[in-house]
Design a protein around this motif. Structure first.
Motif, PDB file in Angstrom:
ATOM      1  N   LEU A   5      12.913  13.508  51.981  1.00 19.55           N
ATOM      2  CA  LEU A   5      11.936  12.644  51.322  1.00 19.55           C
ATOM      3  C   LEU A   5      10.515  13.075  51.659  1.00 19.55           C
ATOM      4  CD1 LEU A   5      11.393  10.086  49.616  1.00 19.55           C
ATOM      5  CD2 LEU A   5      11.620   8.738  51.720  1.00 19.55           C
ATOM      6  N   GLN A   6      10.258  13.345  52.923  1.00 17.46           N
ATOM      7  CA  GLN A   6       8.924  13.789  53.323  1.00 17.46           C
ATOM      8  C   GLN A   6       8.598  15.149  52.710  1.00 17.46           C
ATOM      9  OE1 GLN A   6       6.622  11.868  55.253  1.00 17.46           O
ATOM     10  NE2 GLN A   6       5.384  13.418  54.215  1.00 17.46           N
ATOM     11  N   GLN A   7       9.590  16.008  52.636  1.00 17.89           N
ATOM     12  CA  GLN A   7       9.380  17.332  52.035  1.00 17.89           C
ATOM     13  C   GLN A   7       9.035  17.202  50.552  1.00 17.89           C
ATOM     14  OE1 GLN A   7      12.783  20.083  51.761  1.00 17.89           O
ATOM     15  NE2 GLN A   7      11.459  21.666  52.627  1.00 17.89           N
ATOM     16  N   LYS A   8       9.732  16.307  49.877  1.00 21.10           N
ATOM     17  CA  LYS A   8       9.463  16.101  48.452  1.00 21.10           C
ATOM     18  C   LYS A   8       8.024  15.631  48.235  1.00 21.10           C
ATOM     19  CE  LYS A   8      11.093  13.640  44.322  1.00 21.10           C
ATOM     20  NZ  LYS A   8      12.036  12.663  43.750  1.00 21.10           N
ATOM     21  N   LEU A  22      -0.841   6.103  49.559  1.00 20.39           N
ATOM     22  CA  LEU A  22       0.206   6.123  48.534  1.00 20.39           C
ATOM     23  C   LEU A  22       1.391   6.984  48.981  1.00 20.39           C
ATOM     24  CD1 LEU A  22      -1.671   6.339  45.112  1.00 20.39           C
ATOM     25  CD2 LEU A  22      -0.688   4.339  46.234  1.00 20.39           C
ATOM     26  N   GLU A  23       1.098   8.042  49.741  1.00 17.78           N
ATOM     27  CA  GLU A  23       2.183   8.884  50.254  1.00 17.78           C
ATOM     28  C   GLU A  23       3.012   8.123  51.288  1.00 17.78           C
ATOM     29  OE1 GLU A  23       1.222  12.865  51.411  1.00 17.78           O
ATOM     30  OE2 GLU A  23      -0.318  13.082  49.867  1.00 17.78           O
ATOM     31  N   GLN A  24       2.328   7.408  52.170  1.00 21.14           N
ATOM     32  CA  GLN A  24       3.043   6.611  53.177  1.00 21.14           C
ATOM     33  C   GLN A  24       3.880   5.529  52.509  1.00 21.14           C
ATOM     34  OE1 GLN A  24      -0.130   5.208  55.768  1.00 21.14           O
ATOM     35  NE2 GLN A  24      -1.067   7.230  55.684  1.00 21.14           N
ATOM     36  N   LEU A  25       3.334   4.948  51.454  1.00 18.24           N
ATOM     37  CA  LEU A  25       4.039   3.894  50.735  1.00 18.24           C
ATOM     38  C   LEU A  25       5.265   4.458  50.012  1.00 18.24           C
ATOM     39  CD1 LEU A  25       4.122   0.946  49.921  1.00 18.24           C
ATOM     40  CD2 LEU A  25       2.468   1.453  48.112  1.00 18.24           C
ATOM     41  N   ALA A  26       5.110   5.613  49.385  1.00 20.55           N
ATOM     42  CA  ALA A  26       6.241   6.244  48.707  1.00 20.55           C
ATOM     43  C   ALA A  26       7.367   6.537  49.701  1.00 20.55           C
ATOM     44  CB  ALA A  26       5.791   7.533  48.021  1.00 20.55           C
ATOM     45  N   PHE A  27       6.972   6.998  50.885  1.00 20.83           N
ATOM     46  CA  PHE A  27       7.973   7.281  51.913  1.00 20.83           C
ATOM     47  C   PHE A  27       8.690   5.992  52.325  1.00 20.83           C
ATOM     48  CE2 PHE A  27       9.538   7.806  56.210  1.00 20.83           C
ATOM     49  CZ  PHE A  27      10.141   9.056  56.174  1.00 20.83           C
ATOM     50  N   LEU A 310      -0.520  -0.319  42.305  1.00 18.46           N
ATOM     51  CA  LEU A 310      -0.569   0.767  43.288  1.00 18.46           C
ATOM     52  C   LEU A 310       0.814   1.068  43.847  1.00 18.46           C
ATOM     53  CD1 LEU A 310      -3.798  -0.179  45.296  1.00 18.46           C
ATOM     54  CD2 LEU A 310      -3.533   1.623  43.580  1.00 18.46           C
ATOM     55  N   ILE A 311       1.600   0.026  44.061  1.00 18.16           N
ATOM     56  CA  ILE A 311       2.976   0.225  44.546  1.00 18.16           C
ATOM     57  C   ILE A 311       3.764   0.998  43.499  1.00 18.16           C
ATOM     58  CG2 ILE A 311       5.074  -0.960  45.298  1.00 18.16           C
ATOM     59  CD1 ILE A 311       3.227  -3.333  46.116  1.00 18.16           C
ATOM     60  N   LEU A 312       3.591   0.618  42.235  1.00 17.37           N
ATOM     61  CA  LEU A 312       4.249   1.333  41.133  1.00 17.37           C
ATOM     62  C   LEU A 312       3.767   2.779  41.057  1.00 17.37           C
ATOM     63  CD1 LEU A 312       6.175   1.098  38.726  1.00 17.37           C
ATOM     64  CD2 LEU A 312       4.238   0.289  37.354  1.00 17.37           C
ATOM     65  N   ALA A 313       2.474   2.996  41.273  1.00 20.89           N
ATOM     66  CA  ALA A 313       1.922   4.358  41.246  1.00 20.89           C
ATOM     67  C   ALA A 313       2.554   5.231  42.328  1.00 20.89           C
ATOM     68  CB  ALA A 313       0.408   4.299  41.425  1.00 20.89           C
ATOM     69  N   SER A 314       2.825   4.656  43.497  1.00 23.74           N
ATOM     70  CA  SER A 314       3.413   5.454  44.581  1.00 23.74           C
ATOM     71  C   SER A 314       4.823   5.908  44.217  1.00 23.74           C
ATOM     72  CB  SER A 314       3.426   4.638  45.881  1.00 23.74           C
ATOM     73  OG  SER A 314       4.417   3.632  45.865  1.00 23.74           O
ATOM     74  N   VAL A 315       5.558   5.047  43.529  1.00 27.21           N
ATOM     75  CA  VAL A 315       6.908   5.411  43.085  1.00 27.21           C
ATOM     76  C   VAL A 315       6.833   6.439  41.958  1.00 27.21           C
ATOM     77  CG1 VAL A 315       8.940   4.499  41.872  1.00 27.21           C
ATOM     78  CG2 VAL A 315       7.991   3.267  43.830  1.00 27.21           C
ATOM     79  N   ASN A 316       5.888   6.244  41.042  1.00 30.97           N
ATOM     80  CA  ASN A 316       5.794   7.148  39.893  1.00 30.97           C
ATOM     81  C   ASN A 316       5.362   8.553  40.294  1.00 30.97           C
ATOM     82  OD1 ASN A 316       6.616   5.169  38.148  1.00 30.97           O
ATOM     83  ND2 ASN A 316       4.566   4.613  37.459  1.00 30.97           N
ATOM     84  N   PHE A 317       4.423   8.665  41.245  1.00 29.11           N
ATOM     85  CA  PHE A 317       4.028  10.029  41.636  1.00 29.11           C
ATOM     86  C   PHE A 317       5.190  10.736  42.309  1.00 29.11           C
ATOM     87  CE2 PHE A 317       3.078   9.273  46.215  1.00 29.11           C
ATOM     88  CZ  PHE A 317       3.404  10.513  46.742  1.00 29.11           C
TER      89      PHE A 317
END
Length: 332
Positions: A5-8, A22-27, A310-317
């Motif tokens: 996940l972190q690599q992605k 946003l990266e921390q949130l996506a993780f 913003l939460i949605l943006a973290s998932v979408n990126f």
């Protein structure tokens, strides 16, 4: 999976860490859903409403009847939370957990009234053990029902004149942050009124024996809306949902849930930092950063609704942004 996940995240077409929080949130979201391709489904927001006996001591700039009036405003689509939920396609439900008044049936209202307001914790425990249990039972039923709609992200808001006093007492009891540092202006008290509020709450603290058990703290100082919110957070975590935590009062409810099950922090997204000074200290206690810092102090779950894009943006990126390899872009 966490390493993948972190690599992605790291191999997206951007400098390392360039998307910041946003990266921390996506993780966090990927880790909580145990997947490299997380998704947000059928977002909900619940506003819990209840009156507080401590409001009899003039700890708020607004009279207690405002709780009842604001619930009507929610049901008539007139509040900030209605506007922001509609804007972001979030399902909004209002819960009468303990408002001093009665409401007719409404599609968006859940009748879960324990009583018409808690007792004044300056002179009594706010609620009985049976009432606290009823709060948790109602919450579990509520969240289990919402889970059937395939919802996997839920926000928590509140309405209750006097509930910043309740939150201050809970935070002080469970973190040892000094009481005077937990108490703020609430609905807009002036400096002299804040000092009076601190004095009243200190007297309430002196009246009760020192308590550290989270459920006993909630029983002693909580509101019915705070207790039902705590139960709902625990039930949402059991249902593997992401939890959007609003401001000062919602974070105090979360603190009780965290003390009961520390793993709940893995699913929690702190949406904004309240203007209440105690909220900043509580976020530090959790070791968490809030997504937004907009000087909000409204409650209602408004921070959750505003943070959702913003939460949605973290998932979408994470799901849709190209990697260096797929885009043919040279990495450093």
């Amino acid at each position: 999976m966490l390493e993948q996940l972190q690599q992605k995240i790291d191999l997206k077409t951007k400098p390392l860490g360039a998307l910041g929080q946003l990266e921390q949130l996506a993780f966090k979201i990927g880790a909580s859903q145990n997947t490299l391709t997380p998704e947000l489904k059928n977002p909900h927001l619940i506003v819990f409403a209840g009156d507080h006996g401590i409001a009899q001591e003039a700890v708020s700039a607004y009279p207690p009847e405002v709780t009842y009036q604001m619930v009507f405003n929610f049901l008539n689509d007139g509040a900030a939370i209605n506007v922001f939920c509609k804007q972001n396609n979030i399902n909004l439900k209002i819960v009468d957990a303990g408002v001093n008044g009665n409401f007719e049936a409404h599609d968006n209202l859940l009748h879960r009234k324990i009583a018409k307001g808690t007792k004044n914790f300056l002179k009594h425990k706010a609620m009985s053990e049976d009432e606290l249990k009823a709060c948790f039972d109602y919450s579990q039923q509520m969240i289990d029902e919402i889970a059937k709609s395939d919802c996997n992200i839920i926000g928590f808001g509140e309405m209750g004149i006097g509930n910043t006093s309740s939150a201050s007492m809970i935070i002080n009891a469970l973190t040892d942050i000094p009481l005077e540092n937990c108490v703020g202006r609430g609905t807009g008290l002036d400096e002299q009124a804040v000092l009076k509020k601190i004095e009243i709450l200190q007297n309430a603290k002196n009246f009760h024996a020192e308590i550290k058990d989270p459920q006993q703290v909630l029983q002693t100082f909580g509101g019915y809306e705070v207790a039902q919110m705590t139960g709902a957070m625990l039930s949402a975590f059991e249902n593997k949902m992401l939890l959007m935590i609003d401001g000062f009062i919602a974070s105090a409810a979360f603190l009780v849930a965290y003390k009961m099950n520390p793993d709940i922090l893995n699913n929690a997204i702190f949406c904004h930092r309240s203007q209440e000074a105690g909220h900043r200290l509580l976020l530090e206690y959790f070791g968490e950063k809030a997504l937004l810092d907009l000087d909000l102090r409204l409650g209602e779950g408004t921070g959750c609704a505003l943070a959702y894009p913003l939460i949605l943006a973290s998932v979408n990126f994470l799901n849709d942004m190209a990697s260096f390899e797929s885009a043919g872009v040279s990495n450093k």
